[in-house]
Design a protein around this motif. Sequence first.
Motif, PDB file in Angstrom:
ATOM      1  N   GLY A  69       0.822  -1.196   0.000  1.00  0.00           N
ATOM      2  CA  GLY A  69       0.000   0.000   0.000  1.00  0.00           C
ATOM      3  C   GLY A  69       0.860   1.251   0.000  1.00  0.00           C
ATOM      4  N   ALA A  70       0.275   2.373  -0.475  1.00  0.00           N
ATOM      5  CA  ALA A  70       1.028   3.620  -0.594  1.00  0.00           C
ATOM      6  C   ALA A  70       1.583   4.087   0.751  1.00  0.00           C
ATOM      7  N   LEU A  71       0.776   3.952   1.801  1.00  0.00           N
ATOM      8  CA  LEU A  71       1.213   4.450   3.108  1.00  0.00           C
ATOM      9  C   LEU A  71       2.454   3.719   3.610  1.00  0.00           C
ATOM     10  N   SER A  72       2.451   2.384   3.476  1.00  0.00           N
ATOM     11  CA  SER A  72       3.616   1.642   3.967  1.00  0.00           C
ATOM     12  C   SER A  72       4.841   1.942   3.103  1.00  0.00           C
ATOM     13  N   ILE A  73       4.615   2.225   1.819  1.00  0.00           N
ATOM     14  CA  ILE A  73       5.750   2.567   0.951  1.00  0.00           C
ATOM     15  C   ILE A  73       6.350   3.915   1.376  1.00  0.00           C
ATOM     16  N   ILE A  74       5.479   4.902   1.598  1.00  0.00           N
ATOM     17  CA  ILE A  74       5.965   6.238   1.966  1.00  0.00           C
ATOM     18  C   ILE A  74       6.705   6.189   3.300  1.00  0.00           C
ATOM     19  N   LEU A  75       6.149   5.421   4.250  1.00  0.00           N
ATOM     20  CA  LEU A  75       6.816   5.284   5.557  1.00  0.00           C
ATOM     21  C   LEU A  75       8.190   4.631   5.425  1.00  0.00           C
ATOM     22  N   THR A  76       8.241   3.576   4.600  1.00  0.00           N
ATOM     23  CA  THR A  76       9.519   2.887   4.404  1.00  0.00           C
ATOM     24  C   THR A  76      10.548   3.832   3.793  1.00  0.00           C
ATOM     25  N   VAL A  77      10.107   4.599   2.791  1.00  0.00           N
ATOM     26  CA  VAL A  77      10.993   5.574   2.155  1.00  0.00           C
ATOM     27  C   VAL A  77      11.516   6.568   3.195  1.00  0.00           C
ATOM     28  N   PHE A  78      10.613   7.023   4.054  1.00  0.00           N
ATOM     29  CA  PHE A  78      11.019   7.976   5.090  1.00  0.00           C
ATOM     30  C   PHE A  78      12.091   7.371   5.994  1.00  0.00           C
ATOM     31  N   ILE A  79      11.861   6.110   6.407  1.00  0.00           N
ATOM     32  CA  ILE A  79      12.810   5.455   7.305  1.00  0.00           C
ATOM     33  C   ILE A  79      14.175   5.272   6.640  1.00  0.00           C
ATOM     34  N   ILE A  80      14.153   4.822   5.381  1.00  0.00           N
ATOM     35  CA  ILE A  80      15.429   4.647   4.672  1.00  0.00           C
ATOM     36  C   ILE A  80      16.180   5.974   4.608  1.00  0.00           C
ATOM     37  N   ASN A  81      15.429   7.060   4.464  1.00  0.00           N
ATOM     38  CA  ASN A  81      16.062   8.365   4.283  1.00  0.00           C
ATOM     39  C   ASN A  81      16.454   9.070   5.578  1.00  0.00           C
ATOM     40  N   LEU A  82      16.147   8.434   6.722  1.00  0.00           N
ATOM     41  CA  LEU A  82      16.509   9.092   7.987  1.00  0.00           C
ATOM     42  C   LEU A  82      17.997   9.422   8.060  1.00  0.00           C
ATOM     43  N   ARG A  83      18.799   8.666   7.310  1.00  0.00           N
ATOM     44  CA  ARG A  83      20.239   8.938   7.342  1.00  0.00           C
ATOM     45  C   ARG A  83      20.568  10.327   6.811  1.00  0.00           C
TER      46      ARG A  83
ATOM     47  N   ALA B  13       8.153  11.953  -2.201  1.00  0.00           N
ATOM     48  CA  ALA B  13       8.973  13.145  -2.421  1.00  0.00           C
ATOM     49  C   ALA B  13       8.979  14.025  -1.176  1.00  0.00           C
ATOM     50  N   ILE B  14       7.800  14.234  -0.597  1.00  0.00           N
ATOM     51  CA  ILE B  14       7.710  15.074   0.608  1.00  0.00           C
ATOM     52  C   ILE B  14       8.439  14.401   1.771  1.00  0.00           C
ATOM     53  N   ALA B  15       8.199  13.080   1.935  1.00  0.00           N
ATOM     54  CA  ALA B  15       8.855  12.344   3.027  1.00  0.00           C
ATOM     55  C   ALA B  15      10.380  12.457   2.901  1.00  0.00           C
TER      56      ALA B  15
END
Lengths: 243, 106
Positions: A69-83, B13-15
């Motif tokens: 789902g889109a939400l889990s994808i966006i969250l995963t992207v956010f976590i990967i990018n925490l660096r 993109a926003i995230a």
Amino acid sequence: MKSENAKQTINGFIDTVPLGISTSIYGLVYGVMAANAGLNIFETIAMSVFVFAGASQMTAVQMIAIGSGALSIILTVFIINLRHFLMAASLAPYLKNESVTKKMITSFFMTDESYAVTYSQFQKEPPTSSYFLGSGLNIYLFWGSSGAVGYFFGNLISAQMSYVFDFAFVAAFIGMIVPMVKTKPAVVTVLVSAVISIVGSLYIPGKWYIIIAGLFASFAGFLASELIEKKKQKEKGVITYEY
Amino acid sequence: MNTEIILLIFGAAIATYLTRFPLMIFSGRGDISKKTVKFMSFIAPAVLTSLIVPIIFIREGSVNLSLGNLYIPAALITVLAAYYSRNMLISVITGISTVGLLMLLF
């Protein structure tokens, strides 16, 4: 002053060419994956233009392919990018005197690669956000264009060949993970993540196992490294006591 | 165009941007603690691993450790290639050619 900025931007761009070339290899893999995941060419390019983060984009298209789902994808992207927080925090002191607008713009182009080039440049020369921008723009161009090229390759690959080319994604990720595993806690992280992701993908609904494995395994690595540090301190303590 | 994918792209993109700019602008007003830095250093290998391990070991809904699962030997060889070469291109080419070769052989 204007021309000095332009010169710095060009320097940053040129110094990043070798890393730009290696970025295009990831880019090709991303493009192939996007094609296989059923994205169209505009979506494939739009993701590079707006998201502009390698591991995240590959992860996102992989998750689209397996039906997340889109939400889990966006969250995963956010976590990967925490660096990125760490990289931004480490560059910020060098760019204290630059305007906020300029920093808002240049930080969009921050990647692992442009960070690495810029950080090492800032150790040698007076830091400028123009240099950082030039370096980032280089990766932006190489990444975006190689993704588009990869997309067309992806569409040429037949179903039978896709068993072979699907492995390109696995191999690219192995190529990213292996250099990160330099310490025992990092080994712990990878092993814990492997176990949780296998069990999780079988028993946890949806694709939440990716986030769960990511967080638990990071925590396991963190704990391992704290324990090792404590043990070292204890050993040191014992030695000094004996002496 | 698929609306869900468009929304997903903008969400991602926003995230992503939200991780890039804040500390660039607000740094110096309280640094990140050492423990947080340490924790975050494990995130990338953790998440990247969780993405590929199920692809390697799981086929059609269950763990497949049989010889027919070519991704297992190919992954091992790719790990070695990545370890010794430290080079993305060599890792990817080694990985793909191993799977291709094994497919021809078996």
